[in-house]
Design an enzyme around this catalytic site. Structure first.
Site, PDB file in Angstrom:
ATOM      1  N   LYS A  52     -23.588 -36.439 -37.585  1.00  0.00           N
ATOM      2  CA  LYS A  52     -22.899 -35.384 -36.832  1.00  0.00           C
ATOM      3  C   LYS A  52     -23.694 -34.087 -36.931  1.00  0.00           C
ATOM      4  O   LYS A  52     -23.890 -33.384 -35.944  1.00  0.00           O
ATOM      5  CB  LYS A  52     -21.475 -35.181 -37.379  1.00  0.00           C
ATOM      6  CG  LYS A  52     -20.510 -36.285 -36.938  1.00  0.00           C
ATOM      7  CD  LYS A  52     -19.190 -36.246 -37.687  1.00  0.00           C
ATOM      8  CE  LYS A  52     -18.335 -37.446 -37.257  1.00  0.00           C
ATOM      9  NZ  LYS A  52     -17.130 -37.619 -38.063  1.00  0.00           N
ATOM     10  N   GLN A  96     -13.587 -34.915 -42.473  1.00  0.00           N
ATOM     11  CA  GLN A  96     -13.970 -36.326 -42.388  1.00  0.00           C
ATOM     12  C   GLN A  96     -12.943 -37.213 -43.106  1.00  0.00           C
ATOM     13  O   GLN A  96     -12.612 -36.973 -44.261  1.00  0.00           O
ATOM     14  CB  GLN A  96     -15.373 -36.511 -43.000  1.00  0.00           C
ATOM     15  CG  GLN A  96     -15.913 -37.927 -42.911  1.00  0.00           C
ATOM     16  CD  GLN A  96     -16.158 -38.372 -41.476  1.00  0.00           C
ATOM     17  OE1 GLN A  96     -16.700 -37.629 -40.655  1.00  0.00           O
ATOM     18  NE2 GLN A  96     -15.739 -39.589 -41.156  1.00  0.00           N
ATOM     19  N   ASP A 119     -11.172 -33.060 -33.465  1.00  0.00           N
ATOM     20  CA  ASP A 119     -10.841 -34.484 -33.514  1.00  0.00           C
ATOM     21  C   ASP A 119      -9.666 -34.825 -32.601  1.00  0.00           C
ATOM     22  O   ASP A 119      -9.411 -35.991 -32.316  1.00  0.00           O
ATOM     23  CB  ASP A 119     -10.469 -34.881 -34.961  1.00  0.00           C
ATOM     24  CG  ASP A 119     -11.590 -35.627 -35.650  1.00  0.00           C
ATOM     25  OD1 ASP A 119     -12.450 -36.177 -34.944  1.00  0.00           O
ATOM     26  OD2 ASP A 119     -11.600 -35.659 -36.897  1.00  0.00           O
TER      27      ASP A 119
END
Ligand code: NAD
Length: 281
Positions: A52, A96, A119
Site C-alpha cells: 500500500k 490494517q 476502507d
C-alpha cells in the site's frame, strides 16, 4: 474467453490517479495523504501495508505508516485516530485488519472520521452506499465493479449472483451492482442450491474463501465471473472458482492471482484521492 488482467487494469488506474494527484497539487498546492495504522507483526498484514505504501508513493500521495506492537492499548490507538481525524494533511485513515483480540474492531472503525474512512467500513459510509448516496466504498468490491464495467459498460437488467455475504465483499458488491440496475441475488452458506442460482447469472462474483467452489457446470456460457477468493492449497494460491473448468464456458474471468487483488490497492489510492477532493469542496 477474456482473461481479465487485473494487473494491467490496476496499472492503468494508477496512471490516471498519478495524473490526478499532479493536477490536484497544481490546484491546491498540496497532495492527498494516506495514513495506515499497523498493529502487531503478522506477516501478511506487513506485506499488504508495504504494498500500500509503495503504491501510494508511486502515484504521488503523501503516505505514512504508524506501527504499534501487538500489546498496544486500545486507548492509544483510538487517541491516535482522533488526532489523525483533526490533521488536515491526512485525507485517508486505514487501520490494517485483523486486530489483536483485546482491541475492539468496531470501536476502531467507528472512531475514524467517515470522511477519512478509505476502507468504507464506517456505518455512515455503509448506510450511504446502501441508500445510493456518495460514500467511500470498500476497496475490493470497488475493484471488482471497475473490472466488470470494463467488460460490460451497460449492466442494466443483468442478473448478478454474489456468492458470500460479508460486510467486506458480498454486501457492498450487491449495492454497487444494484446501483447499476442489475437484478442481484446474494447467496451464502445456507443457500439451498447454489449451482442453480449461479446458472441463472450473467455476472458471478465469488467471495467465499473455499478453494475452487464454483465449477464449470455451474456457469452458463457468456457469464462474467469475478473471483475474489485467495486460498492457499498444496498446489499454490487458487481462487473460489475452478479456473480450468470455468474458463471454458465464461465470457470473461479473473485469474488468481493477478485479477481482483491488484485492483484492491489501486482502489485504496482512488478512495484516498476522492476523500481529499470531497474535503476541498
Ligand atoms: P468471509 O469469511 O467474511 O465471508 C465468506 C462468505 O462466504 C460468508 O458470507 C459465508 O456465508 C459464505 N459462504 C461460506 N461457505 C459457503 C458456501 N459453501 N456456499 C456459499 N457461500 C458460502 O470472507 P471475505 O472476507 O468476504 O473473503 C472471501 C474470500 O475473499 C477469502 O478467500 C479472502 O481471502 C478473499 N479476499 C480477497 C481480497 C482481494 O483483494 N482479492 C480481499 C478480501 C478478501
Amino acid at each position: 474467453m477474456i482473461l481479465i488482467d487485473g494487473k494491467k487494469a490496476a496499472a492503468e488506474l494508477r496512471d490516471e490517479l498519478k495524473k490526478e494527484v499532479s493536477s490536484l497539487k497544481d490546484k491546491y498546492n498540496k497532495v492527498p495523504g494516506l495514513t495506515v495504522i499497523l498493529i502487531g507483526d503478522l506477516t501478511p498484514s506487513q506485506i499488504y501495508v508495504r504494498n500500500k505504501e509503495k503504491s501510494a508513493n508511486e502515484v504521488g500521495l503523501k503516505s505514512e505508516v504508524i506501527k504499534y506492537p501487538d500489546s498496544v492499548e486500545e486507548k492509544t490507538v483510538l487517541d491516535k485516530i482522533q488526532e489523525l481525524n483533526q490533521d488536515e494533511t491526512v485525507s485517508g485513515i486505514l487501520v490494517q485488519l485483523p486486530l489483536p483480540k483485546h482491541i475492539d474492531k468496531q470501536k476502531v472503525i467507528e472512531t475514524i472520521d467517515p470522511s477519512k474512512d478509505v476502507d468504507g467500513f464506517h456505518p455512515m459510509n455503509v448506510g450511504n452506499l446502501s441508500s445510493g448516496y456518495e460514500s467511500s466504498v470498500p476497496c475490493t468490491p470497488l475493484g471488482c465493479y471497475l473490472l466488470i464495467k470494463k467488460i460490460e459498460p451497460n449492466l442494466n437488467g443483468k442478473k448478478a449472483v454474489i456468492v458470500g455475504r460479508s460486510n467486506l465483499n458480498g454486501k457492498p458488491m450487491t449495492q454497487l451492482l444494484l446501483k447499476e440496475n442489475c437484478t442481484v441475488t446474494i447467496t451464502h452458506s445456507k443457500t439451498k442450491d447454489l449451482k442453480e442460482e449461479c446458472l441463472e447469472a450473467d455476472i458471478i462474483v465469488a467471495a467465499v474463501g473455499i478453494p475452487e467452489l464454483i465449477k464449470g457446470d455451474w456457469v452458463r456460457e457468456g457469464t462474467i465471473v469475478i473471483d475474489v477468493g485467495i486460498n492457499k492449497i498444496e498446489k499454490g494460491i487458487v481462487g473460489d472458482v475452478n479456473f480450468d473448468e470455468v474458463s471454458k464456458v465464461a465470457k470473461a474471468l479473473t485469474p488468481v492471482p493477478g485479477g481482483v487483488g491488484p485492483m484492491t490497492i489501486a482502489c485504496l489510492l482512488k478512495n484516498t484521492i476522492d476523500c481529499f477532493k470531497r474535503s476541498q469542496n
